[in-house]
Design a protein around this motif. Sequence first.
Motif, PDB file in Angstrom:
ATOM      1  N   ILE A 173      11.464   2.451   4.344  1.00  0.00           N
ATOM      2  CA  ILE A 173      11.868   3.586   5.192  1.00  0.00           C
ATOM      3  C   ILE A 173      11.766   3.112   6.636  1.00  0.00           C
ATOM      4  CG2 ILE A 173       9.577   4.658   5.175  1.00  0.00           C
ATOM      5  CD1 ILE A 173      11.209   7.390   4.990  1.00  0.00           C
ATOM      6  N   ASN A 174      12.856   3.276   7.385  1.00  0.00           N
ATOM      7  CA  ASN A 174      12.866   2.761   8.753  1.00  0.00           C
ATOM      8  C   ASN A 174      12.405   3.822   9.754  1.00  0.00           C
ATOM      9  OD1 ASN A 174      15.088   4.430   9.289  1.00  0.00           O
ATOM     10  ND2 ASN A 174      16.587   2.782   9.048  1.00  0.00           N
ATOM     11  N   ASP A 175      12.399   3.448  11.034  1.00  0.00           N
ATOM     12  CA  ASP A 175      11.921   4.354  12.085  1.00  0.00           C
ATOM     13  C   ASP A 175      12.781   5.602  12.225  1.00  0.00           C
ATOM     14  OD1 ASP A 175       9.832   2.646  12.613  1.00  0.00           O
ATOM     15  OD2 ASP A 175      10.852   1.631  14.274  1.00  0.00           O
ATOM     16  N   ALA A 176      14.042   5.530  11.794  1.00  0.00           N
ATOM     17  CA  ALA A 176      14.940   6.689  11.845  1.00  0.00           C
ATOM     18  C   ALA A 176      14.794   7.560  10.601  1.00  0.00           C
ATOM     19  CB  ALA A 176      16.385   6.225  11.994  1.00  0.00           C
ATOM     20  N   GLN A 177      13.795   7.251   9.765  1.00  0.00           N
ATOM     21  CA  GLN A 177      13.510   7.990   8.521  1.00  0.00           C
ATOM     22  C   GLN A 177      14.642   7.884   7.505  1.00  0.00           C
ATOM     23  OE1 GLN A 177      10.140   8.026   8.876  1.00  0.00           O
ATOM     24  NE2 GLN A 177      10.281   9.778   7.546  1.00  0.00           N
ATOM     25  N   GLU A 178      15.333   6.739   7.499  1.00  0.00           N
ATOM     26  CA  GLU A 178      16.334   6.453   6.479  1.00  0.00           C
ATOM     27  C   GLU A 178      15.652   5.619   5.400  1.00  0.00           C
ATOM     28  OE1 GLU A 178      20.367   6.313   9.149  1.00  0.00           O
ATOM     29  OE2 GLU A 178      19.112   4.526   9.087  1.00  0.00           O
ATOM     30  N   MET A 179      15.705   6.112   4.189  1.00  0.00           N
ATOM     31  CA  MET A 179      15.036   5.467   3.065  1.00  0.00           C
ATOM     32  C   MET A 179      16.047   4.690   2.241  1.00  0.00           C
ATOM     33  SD  MET A 179      12.972   7.261  -0.079  1.00  0.00           S
ATOM     34  CE  MET A 179      11.547   7.693   0.917  1.00  0.00           C
ATOM     35  N   ILE A 185      10.654  12.182  -9.399  1.00  0.00           N
ATOM     36  CA  ILE A 185      10.234  11.114  -8.487  1.00  0.00           C
ATOM     37  C   ILE A 185      10.960  11.257  -7.164  1.00  0.00           C
ATOM     38  CG2 ILE A 185      10.365   8.622  -8.072  1.00  0.00           C
ATOM     39  CD1 ILE A 185       9.892   8.253 -11.140  1.00  0.00           C
ATOM     40  N   ILE A 186      12.274  11.471  -7.211  1.00  0.00           N
ATOM     41  CA  ILE A 186      13.069  11.618  -5.978  1.00  0.00           C
ATOM     42  C   ILE A 186      12.589  12.840  -5.182  1.00  0.00           C
ATOM     43  CG2 ILE A 186      15.377  12.015  -5.041  1.00  0.00           C
ATOM     44  CD1 ILE A 186      15.632   9.391  -6.294  1.00  0.00           C
ATOM     45  N   LEU A 187      12.410  13.966  -5.859  1.00  0.00           N
ATOM     46  CA  LEU A 187      11.950  15.185  -5.167  1.00  0.00           C
ATOM     47  C   LEU A 187      10.598  14.965  -4.503  1.00  0.00           C
ATOM     48  CD1 LEU A 187      12.965  17.928  -7.751  1.00  0.00           C
ATOM     49  CD2 LEU A 187      13.896  17.630  -5.446  1.00  0.00           C
ATOM     50  N   GLU A 188       9.670  14.337  -5.209  1.00  0.00           N
ATOM     51  CA  GLU A 188       8.334  14.129  -4.637  1.00  0.00           C
ATOM     52  C   GLU A 188       8.347  13.116  -3.499  1.00  0.00           C
ATOM     53  OE1 GLU A 188       4.719  14.029  -6.746  1.00  0.00           O
ATOM     54  OE2 GLU A 188       5.456  15.361  -8.325  1.00  0.00           O
ATOM     55  N   ILE A 189       9.187  12.095  -3.590  1.00  0.00           N
ATOM     56  CA  ILE A 189       9.226  11.114  -2.513  1.00  0.00           C
ATOM     57  C   ILE A 189       9.826  11.738  -1.255  1.00  0.00           C
ATOM     58  CG2 ILE A 189      11.435   9.858  -2.732  1.00  0.00           C
ATOM     59  CD1 ILE A 189       7.942   8.267  -2.555  1.00  0.00           C
ATOM     60  N   ILE A 190      10.767  12.667  -1.426  1.00  0.00           N
ATOM     61  CA  ILE A 190      11.309  13.402  -0.276  1.00  0.00           C
ATOM     62  C   ILE A 190      10.202  14.225   0.370  1.00  0.00           C
ATOM     63  CG2 ILE A 190      12.820  15.344   0.373  1.00  0.00           C
ATOM     64  CD1 ILE A 190      14.878  14.203  -1.643  1.00  0.00           C
ATOM     65  N   GLU A 191       9.421  14.916  -0.441  1.00  0.00           N
ATOM     66  CA  GLU A 191       8.334  15.742   0.075  1.00  0.00           C
ATOM     67  C   GLU A 191       7.261  14.900   0.767  1.00  0.00           C
ATOM     68  OE1 GLU A 191       5.138  18.660  -1.933  1.00  0.00           O
ATOM     69  OE2 GLU A 191       7.223  19.026  -2.485  1.00  0.00           O
ATOM     70  N   GLU A 192       6.974  13.738   0.198  1.00  0.00           N
ATOM     71  CA  GLU A 192       5.919  12.864   0.720  1.00  0.00           C
ATOM     72  C   GLU A 192       6.334  12.122   1.991  1.00  0.00           C
ATOM     73  OE1 GLU A 192       2.192  10.675   0.296  1.00  0.00           O
ATOM     74  OE2 GLU A 192       2.904  12.272  -0.987  1.00  0.00           O
ATOM     75  N   MET A 193       7.556  11.578   2.013  1.00  0.00           N
ATOM     76  CA  MET A 193       7.974  10.668   3.083  1.00  0.00           C
ATOM     77  C   MET A 193       8.904  11.304   4.122  1.00  0.00           C
ATOM     78  SD  MET A 193       6.170   8.147   2.085  1.00  0.00           S
ATOM     79  CE  MET A 193       6.636   6.941   3.315  1.00  0.00           C
ATOM     80  N   HIS A 194       9.492  12.447   3.817  1.00  0.00           N
ATOM     81  CA  HIS A 194      10.380  13.177   4.734  1.00  0.00           C
ATOM     82  C   HIS A 194      11.558  12.351   5.265  1.00  0.00           C
ATOM     83  CE1 HIS A 194       7.243  16.190   4.617  1.00  0.00           C
ATOM     84  NE2 HIS A 194       6.376  15.284   5.027  1.00  0.00           N
ATOM     85  N   PRO A 195      12.289  11.676   4.382  1.00  0.00           N
ATOM     86  CA  PRO A 195      13.460  10.931   4.873  1.00  0.00           C
ATOM     87  C   PRO A 195      14.569  11.894   5.269  1.00  0.00           C
ATOM     88  CG  PRO A 195      13.488  10.956   2.491  1.00  0.00           C
ATOM     89  CD  PRO A 195      12.185  11.613   2.920  1.00  0.00           C
ATOM     90  N   VAL A 196      15.445  11.448   6.165  1.00  0.00           N
ATOM     91  CA  VAL A 196      16.624  12.244   6.520  1.00  0.00           C
ATOM     92  C   VAL A 196      17.823  11.830   5.673  1.00  0.00           C
ATOM     93  CG1 VAL A 196      15.857  12.716   8.868  1.00  0.00           C
ATOM     94  CG2 VAL A 196      17.279  10.718   8.426  1.00  0.00           C
ATOM     95  N   ILE A 223      18.777   9.087   2.130  1.00  0.00           N
ATOM     96  CA  ILE A 223      18.351   8.139   1.111  1.00  0.00           C
ATOM     97  C   ILE A 223      19.582   7.373   0.660  1.00  0.00           C
ATOM     98  CG2 ILE A 223      17.299   7.827  -1.163  1.00  0.00           C
ATOM     99  CD1 ILE A 223      16.006  10.596  -0.811  1.00  0.00           C
ATOM    100  N   VAL A 224      19.465   6.060   0.595  1.00  0.00           N
ATOM    101  CA  VAL A 224      20.551   5.232   0.082  1.00  0.00           C
ATOM    102  C   VAL A 224      19.996   4.295  -0.988  1.00  0.00           C
ATOM    103  CG1 VAL A 224      21.947   5.323   2.183  1.00  0.00           C
ATOM    104  CG2 VAL A 224      20.318   3.471   1.875  1.00  0.00           C
ATOM    105  N   THR A 225      20.856   3.964  -1.921  1.00  0.00           N
ATOM    106  CA  THR A 225      20.507   2.976  -2.933  1.00  0.00           C
ATOM    107  C   THR A 225      21.791   2.393  -3.480  1.00  0.00           C
ATOM    108  OG1 THR A 225      19.110   2.541  -4.877  1.00  0.00           O
ATOM    109  CG2 THR A 225      20.403   4.588  -4.898  1.00  0.00           C
TER     110      THR A 225
END
Length: 145
Positions: free
Chosen positions: A61-67, A87-98, A100-102
């Motif tokens: 996750i970078n400084d711009a909150q892009e995961m 897992i995706i829902l909890e990681i959003i709650e935990e890390m607050h990305p704006v 997500i890419v994969t």
Amino acid sequence: MLIDVKSKLRESNIQELLSYSVFPDPDELEQTISLYENDSSMWLYGYESEGVLVGIIGFRINDAQEMTITHLAVGPESRGVGFGRGIILEIIEEMHPVRIVTETDEETVQFYRNIGFVIRSLGEKYPGVERFLCTYEVEGNLEEE
């Protein structure tokens, strides 16, 4: 529940889950483990259900909150019941990305499409293997099915 498992990379259950998201080759798994051990920008979480580790997610996750999700896997005996989505829902709650890419393959692209990711074909990145870029703009929770 998500738990940080980066310090447990050498445990067999962590390696087994991680192996489901890499090319099935012991050298590839070892390279992936080394990446997490040596790169402080890489995160690795396990997902527990009723005290059992059922899945794993690795990301940056970078400084711009892009995961960028680098690895996501659920054990074969636990698939199809919503743990990947959890897992995706909890990681959003935990890390607050704006965002997500994969990047994924044809076998997994439908999983991401079903939970609201926008899918774009990257074409054949490897001979005979089409790859896909999956992007999710986070605006609260993932779409309800």
